[in-house]
Design a protein around this motif. Sequence first.
Motif, PDB file in Angstrom:
ATOM      1  N   ILE A 175      25.906  23.866   2.479  1.00  0.00           N
ATOM      2  CA  ILE A 175      24.773  23.831   3.408  1.00  0.00           C
ATOM      3  C   ILE A 175      23.562  24.546   2.803  1.00  0.00           C
ATOM      4  O   ILE A 175      22.425  24.054   2.869  1.00  0.00           O
ATOM      5  CB  ILE A 175      25.159  24.470   4.764  1.00  0.00           C
ATOM      6  N   GLU A 176      23.796  25.687   2.168  1.00  0.00           N
ATOM      7  CA  GLU A 176      22.711  26.436   1.528  1.00  0.00           C
ATOM      8  C   GLU A 176      22.051  25.618   0.429  1.00  0.00           C
ATOM      9  O   GLU A 176      20.815  25.573   0.315  1.00  0.00           O
ATOM     10  CB  GLU A 176      23.252  27.740   0.940  1.00  0.00           C
ATOM     11  N   ILE A 177      22.867  24.954  -0.391  1.00  0.00           N
ATOM     12  CA  ILE A 177      22.344  24.139  -1.489  1.00  0.00           C
ATOM     13  C   ILE A 177      21.465  23.011  -0.955  1.00  0.00           C
ATOM     14  O   ILE A 177      20.351  22.772  -1.448  1.00  0.00           O
ATOM     15  CB  ILE A 177      23.506  23.574  -2.339  1.00  0.00           C
ATOM     16  N   LEU A 178      21.971  22.305   0.053  1.00  0.00           N
ATOM     17  CA  LEU A 178      21.238  21.162   0.595  1.00  0.00           C
ATOM     18  C   LEU A 178      19.940  21.601   1.283  1.00  0.00           C
ATOM     19  O   LEU A 178      18.884  20.983   1.095  1.00  0.00           O
ATOM     20  CB  LEU A 178      22.131  20.391   1.574  1.00  0.00           C
ATOM     21  N   GLY A 229      40.357  25.739  19.721  1.00  0.00           N
ATOM     22  CA  GLY A 229      41.128  26.892  19.247  1.00  0.00           C
ATOM     23  C   GLY A 229      42.171  26.525  18.224  1.00  0.00           C
ATOM     24  O   GLY A 229      43.093  27.298  17.959  1.00  0.00           O
ATOM     25  N   ARG A 230      42.045  25.329  17.627  1.00  0.00           N
ATOM     26  CA  ARG A 230      42.985  24.885  16.598  1.00  0.00           C
ATOM     27  C   ARG A 230      42.416  25.176  15.216  1.00  0.00           C
ATOM     28  O   ARG A 230      41.198  25.266  15.036  1.00  0.00           O
ATOM     29  CB  ARG A 230      43.236  23.372  16.719  1.00  0.00           C
ATOM     30  N   THR A 231      43.289  25.277  14.233  1.00  0.00           N
ATOM     31  CA  THR A 231      42.849  25.425  12.851  1.00  0.00           C
ATOM     32  C   THR A 231      42.536  24.046  12.296  1.00  0.00           C
ATOM     33  O   THR A 231      43.433  23.192  12.224  1.00  0.00           O
ATOM     34  CB  THR A 231      43.929  26.090  11.985  1.00  0.00           C
ATOM     35  N   PRO A 232      41.286  23.767  11.914  1.00  0.00           N
ATOM     36  CA  PRO A 232      40.924  22.427  11.420  1.00  0.00           C
ATOM     37  C   PRO A 232      41.651  22.101  10.114  1.00  0.00           C
ATOM     38  O   PRO A 232      41.821  22.970   9.249  1.00  0.00           O
ATOM     39  CB  PRO A 232      39.411  22.527  11.187  1.00  0.00           C
ATOM     40  N   LYS A 233      42.105  20.842  10.006  1.00  0.00           N
ATOM     41  CA  LYS A 233      42.729  20.406   8.760  1.00  0.00           C
ATOM     42  C   LYS A 233      41.664  20.152   7.696  1.00  0.00           C
ATOM     43  O   LYS A 233      41.886  20.378   6.516  1.00  0.00           O
ATOM     44  CB  LYS A 233      43.534  19.130   9.005  1.00  0.00           C
ATOM     45  N   ASP A 234      40.521  19.657   8.130  1.00  0.00           N
ATOM     46  CA  ASP A 234      39.426  19.337   7.218  1.00  0.00           C
ATOM     47  C   ASP A 234      38.115  19.838   7.804  1.00  0.00           C
ATOM     48  O   ASP A 234      38.006  20.073   9.011  1.00  0.00           O
ATOM     49  CB  ASP A 234      39.326  17.821   6.988  1.00  0.00           C
ATOM     50  N   CYS A 235      37.140  19.985   6.936  1.00  0.00           N
ATOM     51  CA  CYS A 235      35.805  20.380   7.385  1.00  0.00           C
ATOM     52  C   CYS A 235      34.800  19.516   6.633  1.00  0.00           C
ATOM     53  O   CYS A 235      34.673  19.620   5.396  1.00  0.00           O
ATOM     54  CB  CYS A 235      35.565  21.861   7.109  1.00  0.00           C
ATOM     55  N   ASP A 236      34.139  18.611   7.362  1.00  0.00           N
ATOM     56  CA  ASP A 236      33.249  17.640   6.744  1.00  0.00           C
ATOM     57  C   ASP A 236      31.794  17.909   7.102  1.00  0.00           C
ATOM     58  O   ASP A 236      31.492  18.429   8.187  1.00  0.00           O
ATOM     59  CB  ASP A 236      33.625  16.219   7.189  1.00  0.00           C
ATOM     60  N   LEU A 237      30.920  17.515   6.200  1.00  0.00           N
ATOM     61  CA  LEU A 237      29.482  17.672   6.413  1.00  0.00           C
ATOM     62  C   LEU A 237      28.811  16.314   6.601  1.00  0.00           C
ATOM     63  O   LEU A 237      29.231  15.311   6.020  1.00  0.00           O
ATOM     64  CB  LEU A 237      28.835  18.368   5.215  1.00  0.00           C
ATOM     65  N   ALA A 238      27.760  16.318   7.409  1.00  0.00           N
ATOM     66  CA  ALA A 238      26.859  15.164   7.502  1.00  0.00           C
ATOM     67  C   ALA A 238      25.483  15.643   7.058  1.00  0.00           C
ATOM     68  O   ALA A 238      25.089  16.779   7.330  1.00  0.00           O
ATOM     69  CB  ALA A 238      26.824  14.617   8.923  1.00  0.00           C
ATOM     70  N   THR A 239      24.754  14.774   6.378  1.00  0.00           N
ATOM     71  CA  THR A 239      23.455  15.166   5.830  1.00  0.00           C
ATOM     72  C   THR A 239      22.528  13.959   5.764  1.00  0.00           C
ATOM     73  O   THR A 239      22.987  12.805   5.804  1.00  0.00           O
ATOM     74  CB  THR A 239      23.628  15.755   4.412  1.00  0.00           C
TER      75      THR A 239
END
Length: 407
Positions: free
Chosen positions: A19-22, A42-52
């Motif tokens: 996020i900082e780079i973009l 309150g769940r642990t996410p399996k993935d973390c995706d970005l939209a830009t």
Amino acid sequence: MFWDTNYKFNLPRPILHLIEILEAQGFEAVVVGGCVRDCLLGRTPKDCDLATNATPKELAPLLKAHKIPTIPLGLAFGTLGALFGSKVFEITTYRQESAYTDHRHPQVDFNATLETDLARRDFTINALAYHPTKGLLDLHGGLQDLRAKCLKFVGVAEGRVREDALRILRALRFASVLDFTLEPKSAQAVRTHAPLLTHISKERIFAELCKILMGANAGAVCTTYVKVLECALNAPLKPATLALLSQTPLNLTTRFLALFFSCNDPLATLAQLKPPKKLFKSIEKLLPYTHQTPPTSKVWLKMQMQTLSLSQVRAWLGWLKAYEPSEWVVLRAHFKSIGAQREVYTLGFLAVNGRSLKGVGLKKAQIGAGLQACLSEVVQERLENRPSVLLNFARLWAKNLRENALK
């Protein structure tokens, strides 16, 4: 747009770095989809995706300049993977979708905004965005639906399902995994347009079906939407038997046994889904056990364990727990006892081996047959598993073999 700053999530460091780079280059970047939903639950996410709003052509050189390896995961749909060690983080360009073909594949337009990107998503609970300093963005009532455990399509349900028929199975998947209920219009759209599943590849149907079956609420979902599953499988099912599905352990083989226990031609139905060979072979071996009341003796179980793997026995016992509970109690106790006491059920546990039987005059193929004869006697508890006892038996067996050959 209203960003709610009351929400703070602990995001992975690579995501914050991206996020900082973009943003340093004037682009927008937000976390979207399942990661936001799971954090709110309150769940642990399996993935973390970005939209830009940066396109793949703009992203690739930018990440390269920061020595971040990339993977072209789906450039036609604007998705690039950023590699941090062994972990891949997806970055997808804002997009609009239109002109769907075969009820699955859209025409993609990257001339989009965050608002239009969120509007194209399937469910309101997946149309949420989060920024580490701005907070949470909810344009479609996803937060309210999360609190109500309600599954609702973004926009007009009928249209969203006709655009992409895979959303029908995704709806069942989220209902099963999250224990959510489809709101009336979404439920009606899923039921009405279930025949459109013929446009979805069998591989994709199989992948979604696995996730549906492994949900904690799979029994209720499969029973409620049995007609939808029948369209997906092109085979009739029995709701009464599906109701017990959730009472089986979270084991994929077990749950497929529960699903196909109510199917007229289970192996043909499973084969057309193109499952992994190992799963198909296990189902093929275990299905006959679901159509008989099993003996509850330990000897019988050890005899089955000569041809079934331990994982197959566990899967079948899981099915038995829901559908034949009284037999399950006895056989599960036997199974645990066999393991704890290292009782003999395969050649590896015998107190003699091929070299031992050479000493009693057996040769080549006779040795294998002799070992199997020893194993059968021990499994059926007619002989003790001691070298002296088994060698005496092998001598008599060899003698009878020679005498019968002379007749």
